[in-house]
Motif scaffolding. Structure first.
Motif, PDB file in Angstrom:
ATOM      1  N   ALA A 149       8.865   2.654   3.929  1.00  0.00           N
ATOM      2  CA  ALA A 149      10.105   2.061   3.456  1.00  0.00           C
ATOM      3  C   ALA A 149      11.095   3.124   3.020  1.00  0.00           C
ATOM      4  O   ALA A 149      12.287   3.077   3.322  1.00  0.00           O
ATOM      5  CB  ALA A 149       9.805   1.093   2.310  1.00  0.00           C
ATOM      6  N   GLY A 150      10.600   4.137   2.268  1.00  0.00           N
ATOM      7  CA  GLY A 150      11.490   5.198   1.815  1.00  0.00           C
ATOM      8  C   GLY A 150      12.019   6.033   2.964  1.00  0.00           C
ATOM      9  O   GLY A 150      13.202   6.415   2.986  1.00  0.00           O
ATOM     10  N   ALA A 151      11.178   6.291   3.957  1.00  0.00           N
ATOM     11  CA  ALA A 151      11.606   7.118   5.088  1.00  0.00           C
ATOM     12  C   ALA A 151      12.618   6.396   5.967  1.00  0.00           C
ATOM     13  O   ALA A 151      13.471   7.009   6.585  1.00  0.00           O
ATOM     14  CB  ALA A 151      10.397   7.519   5.926  1.00  0.00           C
ATOM     15  N   ALA A 152      12.530   5.049   6.021  1.00  0.00           N
ATOM     16  CA  ALA A 152      13.415   4.283   6.886  1.00  0.00           C
ATOM     17  C   ALA A 152      14.769   4.009   6.253  1.00  0.00           C
ATOM     18  O   ALA A 152      15.695   3.594   6.952  1.00  0.00           O
ATOM     19  CB  ALA A 152      12.735   2.965   7.264  1.00  0.00           C
ATOM     20  N   LEU A 153      14.905   4.208   4.943  1.00  0.00           N
ATOM     21  CA  LEU A 153      16.127   3.797   4.250  1.00  0.00           C
ATOM     22  C   LEU A 153      17.359   4.487   4.800  1.00  0.00           C
ATOM     23  O   LEU A 153      18.361   3.852   5.116  1.00  0.00           O
ATOM     24  CB  LEU A 153      15.981   4.077   2.745  1.00  0.00           C
ATOM     25  CG  LEU A 153      17.168   3.655   1.886  1.00  0.00           C
ATOM     26  CD1 LEU A 153      17.436   2.165   2.015  1.00  0.00           C
ATOM     27  CD2 LEU A 153      16.912   4.017   0.410  1.00  0.00           C
ATOM     28  N   GLN A 192       0.839  -1.189   0.000  1.00  0.00           N
ATOM     29  CA  GLN A 192       0.000   0.000   0.000  1.00  0.00           C
ATOM     30  C   GLN A 192       0.888   1.258   0.000  1.00  0.00           C
ATOM     31  O   GLN A 192       2.079   1.195   0.322  1.00  0.00           O
ATOM     32  CB  GLN A 192      -0.905  -0.004   1.230  1.00  0.00           C
ATOM     33  CG  GLN A 192      -1.918  -1.135   1.240  1.00  0.00           C
ATOM     34  CD  GLN A 192      -2.921  -1.023   0.111  1.00  0.00           C
ATOM     35  OE1 GLN A 192      -3.185   0.068  -0.387  1.00  0.00           O
ATOM     36  NE2 GLN A 192      -3.479  -2.162  -0.295  1.00  0.00           N
ATOM     37  N   PRO A 193       0.335   2.424  -0.366  1.00  0.00           N
ATOM     38  CA  PRO A 193       1.143   3.650  -0.411  1.00  0.00           C
ATOM     39  C   PRO A 193       1.847   3.965   0.903  1.00  0.00           C
ATOM     40  O   PRO A 193       3.002   4.399   0.910  1.00  0.00           O
ATOM     41  CB  PRO A 193       0.115   4.723  -0.775  1.00  0.00           C
ATOM     42  CG  PRO A 193      -0.927   3.987  -1.550  1.00  0.00           C
ATOM     43  CD  PRO A 193      -1.014   2.637  -0.920  1.00  0.00           C
ATOM     44  N   GLU A 194       1.160   3.742   2.045  1.00  0.00           N
ATOM     45  CA  GLU A 194       1.799   4.052   3.324  1.00  0.00           C
ATOM     46  C   GLU A 194       2.976   3.122   3.601  1.00  0.00           C
ATOM     47  O   GLU A 194       3.949   3.506   4.249  1.00  0.00           O
ATOM     48  CB  GLU A 194       0.797   3.987   4.476  1.00  0.00           C
ATOM     49  CG  GLU A 194       0.116   2.643   4.658  1.00  0.00           C
ATOM     50  CD  GLU A 194      -1.182   2.551   3.891  1.00  0.00           C
ATOM     51  OE1 GLU A 194      -2.038   1.757   4.285  1.00  0.00           O
ATOM     52  OE2 GLU A 194      -1.340   3.294   2.907  1.00  0.00           O
TER      53      GLU A 194
END
Length: 461
Positions: free
Chosen positions: A455-459, A448-450
């Protein structure tokens, strides 16, 4: 002194040695033919076959190829049956598979019968397969039977047209008591001939078409047809009746991607959307069934479970009900993994207990004796819910709740995705849903989008 024959003279003598015969018809057409022994018949006599071609060069080329293959023991005697006959033989030989699977094969092969059913199987080429694909993508949806005056759809549409104020489904069923009216009405709505202004009431659509405009089917339908038709051809290749599988060479069409449609590929909901749906159907009579679907049960499992398989400790999945044409069949589950015992969550167990009490009260009001071997998914009179009606009802409830369109199967995808998101081990997720763990990750899970934002914020922290 003896002179050696020239190369040209020797070549002519060699060509004359090939038994190529010429035949001229009264209309001026010329063909070239030859006869050779290609093997031995079961009675021991020689099997002599005749071959005819349009040009002498083609006849010579094929003569050399066939004689070489016969000498090497590699010649394949081609069948002299039509595509329709080949399909019938293949279907009749399919044993040990479920009826729903066999019906799926029949549906996949319907376009092949319509497009090239009368053609000889040995004459099928890759070009024929390419033509089938193009025809299905542009005109394959045309089905003139739906628009014949004597067809059920046309008769139902005529009856609805006689009631401009609207006619109920019950009255239509009374007029056609021996037919599956619900499936017919669904088809009329999809084709744009009939609309449903309110629940269980139907009217003729404004400017309804009396004939169907040519349109194509989806690429996934074409791929399914090519796969099944390829299985038919391959079976004759394996038996030595065809030299190769030309349908395997046909390029499969890919799905069209509409860059402006954000929901086109949606196959599951977020947890908020599922909660919205659960709340929207809380007062529905079959609320327990919708909860079971939200927990990832297949449609066939929801419609096939009986009260004898349910108690406070386990909901036992042992049977399934599927639609086969106009019939509904109850059979074993889809696979061995599908046979499982699910400890019902508290809300599901409570909803099932309420539905059971409601059905017992309905039996008392109707004067019908209650038995625990009844299906869970039945209407107020005890008639089992048809699979198509259950899917149509889901879409109506989904639309009424203002939710994104997903197929009924999307609830199963949603269940898998949300369990994986909660960190539940994949083998447990697969065991709950009754399939292979690889399917949980590769087929049913959906990001889902969230999830992508997290995932992108945690990279990089």
């Amino acid at each position: 002194m003896t002179t050696q024959p020239s190369r040209e003279t020797a070549s002519k003598r060699s060509r004359r040695a090939e038994p190529i015969n010429k035949r001229t018809f009264k209309n001026g057409k010329v063909t070239f033919w030859f006869q050779i022994d290609v093997g031995t018949k079961p009675d021991g006599s020689r099997d002599r076959e005749r071959f005819t071609y349009d040009t002498q060069a083609q006849a010579r080329r094929e003569y050399r190829r066939i004689t070489t293959e016969v000498a090497a023991g590699k010649y394949v005697k081609l069948l002299d049956i039509t595509v329709t006959e080949a399909i019938d033989q293949w279907l009749n030989g399919r044993r040990g598979i479920r009826r729903i699977t066999l019906q799926g094969y029949r549906n996949d092969l319907k376009p092949v019968r319509r497009r090239m059913g009368g053609k000889k199987l040995r004459q099928i080429t890759k070009a024929d397969g390419d033509g089938l694909v193009e025809w299905m993508l542009t005109e394959g949806r045309i089905d003139p039977r739906h628009y014949r005056p004597d067809s059920l759809m046309s008769q139902v549409a005529e009856l609805i047209g006689q009631h401009p104020e609207g006619i109920s489904a019950a009255r239509i069923k009374t007029a056609f008591p021996d037919n599956d009216i619900h499936t017919c009405l669904s088809g009329l709505i999809r084709s744009g001939r009939v609309t449903r202004p309110r629940r269980a009431v139907y009217v003729l659509a404004i400017n309804a078409q009396t004939h169907r405009v040519a349109s194509g089917v989806k690429p996934v339908t074409v791929r399914s047809t090519l796969t099944t038709f390829g299985m038919v051809i391959q079976s004759y290749v394996d038996k030595g009746a065809l030299p190769r599988n030309v349908i395997a060479l046909v390029e499969r069409p890919t799905d069209d991607i509409n860059e402006d449609d954000d929901d086109e590929q949606a196959k599951s909901w977020t947890v908020e959307e599922v909660e919205t749906f659960r709340e929207a159907v809380r007062n529905e009579r079959l609320y327990a069934c919708w909860l079971l679907s939200c927990y990832g049960a297949r449609r066939s499992e929801v419609l096939g479970v009986r009260w004898t398989r349910f108690d406070a400790t386990a909901l036992k999945v042992r049977r399934g009900r599927v639609a086969i044409g106009k019939e509904t069949e109850e059979n074993l589950p889809k696979s061995r993994r599908s046979r499982r015992d699910l400890p019902p969550p508290a809300d599901l167990a409570e909803a099932l207990d309420k539905l059971k009490a409601l059905q017992q009260a309905e039996c008392t009001a109707l004067g019908t004796p209650w038995t625990d071997d009844r299906l869970i998914a039945v209407d107020e009179t005890g008639v089992p819910i048809r699979p198509e009606y259950y899917s149509d009802m889901f879409q109506r409830l989904r639309q009424r709740a203002g939710l994104r369109r997903i197929p009924l199967k999307g609830l199963r995808n949603t269940s898998v995705s949300l369990m994986l998101k909660l960190g539940i081990p994949v083998h447990i997720v697969a065991a709950w849903h009754g399939h292979d763990p690889a399917l949980s990750l590769g087929v049913y899970s959906d990001a889902q989008p969230e999830d992508l934002r997290a995932a992108g914020a945690a990279l990089f922290g």
